[in-house]
Write an enzyme that holds these catalytic residues in place. Sequence first.
Site, mmCIF file in Angstrom:
data_model
loop_
_atom_site.group_PDB
_atom_site.id
_atom_site.type_symbol
_atom_site.label_atom_id
_atom_site.label_comp_id
_atom_site.label_asym_id
_atom_site.label_seq_id
_atom_site.Cartn_x
_atom_site.Cartn_y
_atom_site.Cartn_z
ATOM 1 N N GLU A 8 0.850 -1.192 0.000
ATOM 2 C CA GLU A 8 0.000 0.000 0.000
ATOM 3 C C GLU A 8 0.882 1.237 0.000
ATOM 4 O O GLU A 8 1.926 1.279 0.650
ATOM 5 C CB GLU A 8 -0.875 -0.024 1.257
ATOM 6 C CG GLU A 8 -1.829 1.145 1.411
ATOM 7 C CD GLU A 8 -2.536 1.134 2.752
ATOM 8 O OE1 GLU A 8 -3.662 1.649 2.828
ATOM 9 O OE2 GLU A 8 -1.958 0.607 3.733
ATOM 10 N N CYS A 49 -4.629 -3.503 4.074
ATOM 11 C CA CYS A 49 -4.312 -3.004 5.412
ATOM 12 C C CYS A 49 -5.458 -3.220 6.406
ATOM 13 O O CYS A 49 -5.686 -4.311 6.886
ATOM 14 C CB CYS A 49 -3.904 -1.536 5.306
ATOM 15 S SG CYS A 49 -3.086 -0.881 6.782
ATOM 16 N N LYS A 67 -10.095 -0.022 -2.421
ATOM 17 C CA LYS A 67 -10.327 -0.504 -1.060
ATOM 18 C C LYS A 67 -11.786 -0.304 -0.667
ATOM 19 O O LYS A 67 -12.320 0.801 -0.741
ATOM 20 C CB LYS A 67 -9.400 0.249 -0.102
ATOM 21 C CG LYS A 67 -9.404 -0.242 1.325
ATOM 22 C CD LYS A 67 -8.357 0.527 2.133
ATOM 23 C CE LYS A 67 -8.275 0.046 3.565
ATOM 24 N NZ LYS A 67 -7.263 0.817 4.347
#
Length: 520
Positions: free
Chosen positions: A255, A374, A320
């Site tokens: 990321e 994440c 995301k």
Amino acid sequence: MYASFPPLHHVWWLAPVSLGLLYAVMTVGRPSVKSCAGSGFVFGLAFFVPLLPWIGEYVGPLPWLALAAVMAGYLALFGALAAVTMRLRARPLWFALSWVTVEAVRSAFPFGGFPWGRTAFSQVDGWYLPLTSVIGVPGVAFVIALTGASAVEVIGRLLHRPTRTARSAGAALAIAAVVVPLAAGAALSRIGSPLTSPAGTSDIAAVQGNVPRLGLDFDTQRRAVLDNHVRETLGLAAEIDSGRRSRPDLVLWPENAADAPPTVYRDSAESIRAAVTAVGAPVAFGTWIPLDGGGTTNTVLLWGEHGGFADDQPSGRYDKHIVQPFGEYLPWRSFFRIFSSYADRAGDFRPGTGPAVLTAHTRHGDVVMGVSTCWEVAFDRAPAQSVREGAQILFVPTNNATFGKTDMTYQQLAMSQVRAVETGRSVVVAATSGVSALIAPDGSLIAESEIFTPDVLQARMELRSGQTLAVRLGPWPQRLAILATVVAFLYALRGRISLDVFAGRRGPATKKEHDGQQAT
């Protein structure tokens, strides 16, 4: 409880011990709702305060302590809920169901919830871990809470009823509560993930380029972060050309690795083209994409097919789905600005939609890769969605640079290990600054990097197809646990509610009626 979590997770058995001790405190004598809520709150503070100091690493202690207090408030709610439901028979059962219910609530509300510190994430070295493939993260929490509470209940009964019959019955219950789940976990660790099957292997490399410096301002060095990852990838290509490494089928960057987006900046595209061409394999990397209506997406782009870099366009894109409050966006910005000068540094990211998988066209066939960026790996639905969509392997790109050299990265790595077992998939964790890791489907570490150190991890990773029972059942076991807890709570209150309603209809009681009610 804190000691059972990373980086001290080698004492995983302290999780059931800690919940057993909490159960003992909440059932000694004649506990009230107030006292059980207080016990839960104290337990929560003792757990979350040492677990979460990374929250305030660069922004001061207020956000850290405030969040720990809020999380402790959820455990006060647990104490109150358990105090009522445990009025029914089979107290350990209601204790465990109440624990699972409150974990579910705090993992969903408010602002999408905060699932950090869920009980199952303490078990990366534990005998309970293999059970995750069957009963999922909520199920493991239930078993751990039930084990601890049942063991204490048996001990209490033996102390108060020391007859031979009671001792025999107590011993049998103790074995059932403690040994059976551990034996089931040991059996599953040998037979592997049920209902999944091998689907080949793929040579995968994870690149950790590192960041220029610690702190919140690492993002001002966006070009330097990209250059670091390009440099490490070119070094990998040189080792391939010299015969010291095999050519990977797929290269994964973390990321924020390319936060000078190649769709916006031509020089970024040229640098990434050079890396893809040199390594001769597709590269997936984290970046951001501006939206026409304002805001941005936290995006993973897959670029290059069979080592090519065609038309400066990605061959795959994942935005995301679950964005992080107070980091990627700030709810109630005007309100929280009052408490911290860092409030305006929160981003304006928007959640993405669509599939959670990317298909990489490699030299040795297609690889379907599920992405959980994440924060997303903490949520059950993220990896489960990608497996249902056909993911053969999971990819967790992450950036923990803003949390410094804290335990945060190790706590998050444990989540990825648990997800490997839960889904029956290999997992690749690529972090900007560490810890990056390659994880086998049984949750064991194949390779692991050091924190804040450039590195390239490479291995032939197992691909798998099929769905574990945990993925097939999805959220339904947790929903049933919540429903059972709510029904039990209302049932346990039925007498008090009936009396209050009756008294309300009659109006003020006379002295004689009042004395009769008191006697009753």
